[in-house]
Design a protein around this motif. Structure first.
Motif, PDB file in Angstrom:
ATOM      1  N   ALA A 107       0.830  -1.213   0.000  1.00 40.29           N
ATOM      2  CA  ALA A 107       0.000   0.000   0.000  1.00 40.29           C
ATOM      3  C   ALA A 107       0.863   1.260   0.000  1.00 40.29           C
ATOM      4  O   ALA A 107       0.532   2.240  -0.673  1.00 40.29           O
ATOM      5  CB  ALA A 107      -0.933   0.005   1.206  1.00 40.29           C
ATOM      6  N   GLU A 108       1.984   1.234   0.728  1.00 39.45           N
ATOM      7  CA  GLU A 108       2.872   2.397   0.756  1.00 39.45           C
ATOM      8  C   GLU A 108       3.433   2.678  -0.633  1.00 39.45           C
ATOM      9  O   GLU A 108       3.504   3.822  -1.069  1.00 39.45           O
ATOM     10  CB  GLU A 108       4.032   2.162   1.719  1.00 39.45           C
ATOM     11  N   ALA A 109       3.834   1.611  -1.319  1.00 41.09           N
ATOM     12  CA  ALA A 109       4.395   1.765  -2.668  1.00 41.09           C
ATOM     13  C   ALA A 109       3.315   2.236  -3.641  1.00 41.09           C
ATOM     14  O   ALA A 109       3.579   3.078  -4.507  1.00 41.09           O
ATOM     15  CB  ALA A 109       5.007   0.457  -3.143  1.00 41.09           C
ATOM     16  N   GLN A 110       2.100   1.727  -3.497  1.00 41.23           N
ATOM     17  CA  GLN A 110       1.003   2.147  -4.373  1.00 41.23           C
ATOM     18  C   GLN A 110       0.720   3.634  -4.179  1.00 41.23           C
ATOM     19  O   GLN A 110       0.560   4.380  -5.144  1.00 41.23           O
ATOM     20  CB  GLN A 110      -0.251   1.318  -4.078  1.00 41.23           C
ATOM     21  N   GLU A 111       0.692   4.056  -2.934  1.00 40.08           N
ATOM     22  CA  GLU A 111       0.440   5.459  -2.612  1.00 40.08           C
ATOM     23  C   GLU A 111       1.549   6.353  -3.168  1.00 40.08           C
ATOM     24  O   GLU A 111       1.284   7.365  -3.825  1.00 40.08           O
ATOM     25  CB  GLU A 111       0.365   5.596  -1.095  1.00 40.08           C
ATOM     26  N   MET A 112       2.802   5.950  -2.930  1.00 39.80           N
ATOM     27  CA  MET A 112       3.917   6.762  -3.407  1.00 39.80           C
ATOM     28  C   MET A 112       3.988   6.773  -4.929  1.00 39.80           C
ATOM     29  O   MET A 112       4.250   7.822  -5.529  1.00 39.80           O
ATOM     30  CB  MET A 112       5.235   6.249  -2.829  1.00 39.80           C
ATOM     31  N   LEU A 113       3.722   5.628  -5.548  1.00 41.32           N
ATOM     32  CA  LEU A 113       3.740   5.569  -7.010  1.00 41.32           C
ATOM     33  C   LEU A 113       2.692   6.508  -7.588  1.00 41.32           C
ATOM     34  O   LEU A 113       2.949   7.226  -8.557  1.00 41.32           O
ATOM     35  CB  LEU A 113       3.524   4.138  -7.496  1.00 41.32           C
ATOM     36  N   GLY A 158      -5.314   4.920 -10.640  1.00 41.61           N
ATOM     37  CA  GLY A 158      -5.429   3.468 -10.433  1.00 41.61           C
ATOM     38  C   GLY A 158      -4.652   3.004  -9.213  1.00 41.61           C
ATOM     39  O   GLY A 158      -5.159   2.221  -8.398  1.00 41.61           O
ATOM     40  N   TRP A 159      -3.411   3.505  -9.059  1.00 42.01           N
ATOM     41  CA  TRP A 159      -2.614   3.101  -7.901  1.00 42.01           C
ATOM     42  C   TRP A 159      -3.174   3.684  -6.611  1.00 42.01           C
ATOM     43  O   TRP A 159      -3.167   3.023  -5.569  1.00 42.01           O
ATOM     44  CB  TRP A 159      -1.159   3.527  -8.095  1.00 42.01           C
ATOM     45  N   MET A 160      -3.700   4.911  -6.683  1.00 37.02           N
ATOM     46  CA  MET A 160      -4.302   5.511  -5.500  1.00 37.02           C
ATOM     47  C   MET A 160      -5.547   4.741  -5.064  1.00 37.02           C
ATOM     48  O   MET A 160      -5.790   4.566  -3.873  1.00 37.02           O
ATOM     49  CB  MET A 160      -4.663   6.982  -5.750  1.00 37.02           C
ATOM     50  N   MET A 161      -6.318   4.282  -6.036  1.00 35.11           N
ATOM     51  CA  MET A 161      -7.515   3.499  -5.699  1.00 35.11           C
ATOM     52  C   MET A 161      -7.130   2.194  -5.004  1.00 35.11           C
ATOM     53  O   MET A 161      -7.786   1.782  -4.044  1.00 35.11           O
ATOM     54  CB  MET A 161      -8.342   3.224  -6.957  1.00 35.11           C
ATOM     55  N   LYS A 162      -6.059   1.571  -5.471  1.00 28.74           N
ATOM     56  CA  LYS A 162      -5.599   0.327  -4.824  1.00 28.74           C
ATOM     57  C   LYS A 162      -5.126   0.607  -3.407  1.00 28.74           C
ATOM     58  O   LYS A 162      -5.429  -0.155  -2.481  1.00 28.74           O
ATOM     59  CB  LYS A 162      -4.485  -0.316  -5.643  1.00 28.74           C
ATOM     60  N   ALA A 163      -4.378   1.707  -3.222  1.00 27.21           N
ATOM     61  CA  ALA A 163      -3.895   2.053  -1.880  1.00 27.21           C
ATOM     62  C   ALA A 163      -5.064   2.426  -0.962  1.00 27.21           C
ATOM     63  O   ALA A 163      -5.102   2.033   0.196  1.00 27.21           O
ATOM     64  CB  ALA A 163      -2.887   3.198  -1.964  1.00 27.21           C
ATOM     65  N   ALA A 164      -6.039   3.164  -1.508  1.00 29.64           N
ATOM     66  CA  ALA A 164      -7.207   3.555  -0.711  1.00 29.64           C
ATOM     67  C   ALA A 164      -8.011   2.334  -0.283  1.00 29.64           C
ATOM     68  O   ALA A 164      -8.534   2.290   0.832  1.00 29.64           O
ATOM     69  CB  ALA A 164      -8.081   4.521  -1.501  1.00 29.64           C
TER      70      ALA A 164
END
Length: 139
Positions: free
Chosen positions: A75-81, A105-111
């Motif tokens: 999740a940290e990597a998804q958010e930062m990406l 898309g990456w923010m939705m996965k992190a959220a």
């Protein structure tokens, strides 16, 4: 007697050559490095490598490591990406192209994993989109 001495010298020379060749072969084999075992990195380790690459200003490596870690579910990597893809070349030079849709898309996965920062960024992204009603700008 001289022929016997020549024969002994000949055999002695042959044995020295064979022995020296054997020693060279042994030295070469012992100096050879064994094949490195394949190192398996986990998502959290890849995320740390991405942070180190960012500190070193190696943004291509940072992006590669973030993509791998995010793809593995960090999740940290998804958010930062997502943040990196939003900023793009503004902060990271030509190594990173801005891509709001991929960032979304990456923010939705992190959220979906509970990241409050990602949720805030999604609200921000939704305000930026200038798409006609009923259509998503990322489709």
């Amino acid at each position: 007697m001289a022929s016997e001495l020549n024969q002994i010298a000949s055999w002695s020379l042959r044995w020295r050559i064979v022995l020296a060749s054997g020693l060279c072969l042994t030295a070469a084999l012992s100096a050879a490095q064994p094949a490195e075992p394949k190192i398996v990195l986990h998502a959290e380790q890849r995320f740390q490598l991405a942070l180190e690459a960012q500190t070193a200003r190696d943004y291509r490596t940072m992006l590669d490591e973030l993509r791998q870690a995010a793809g593995e579910g960090s999740a940290e990597a998804q958010e930062m990406l997502g943040m990196v893809l939003l900023a793009g070349p503004t902060l990271y030079g030509s190594a990173v192209k801005a891509n709001r849709c991929e960032a979304r898309g990456w923010m939705m996965k992190a959220a979906s994993q509970g990241s409050d920062t990602a949720k805030s960024q999604l609200i921000f992204l939704n305000r930026l989109r200038q798409s006609p009603a009923g259509r998503s700008a990322c489709e």
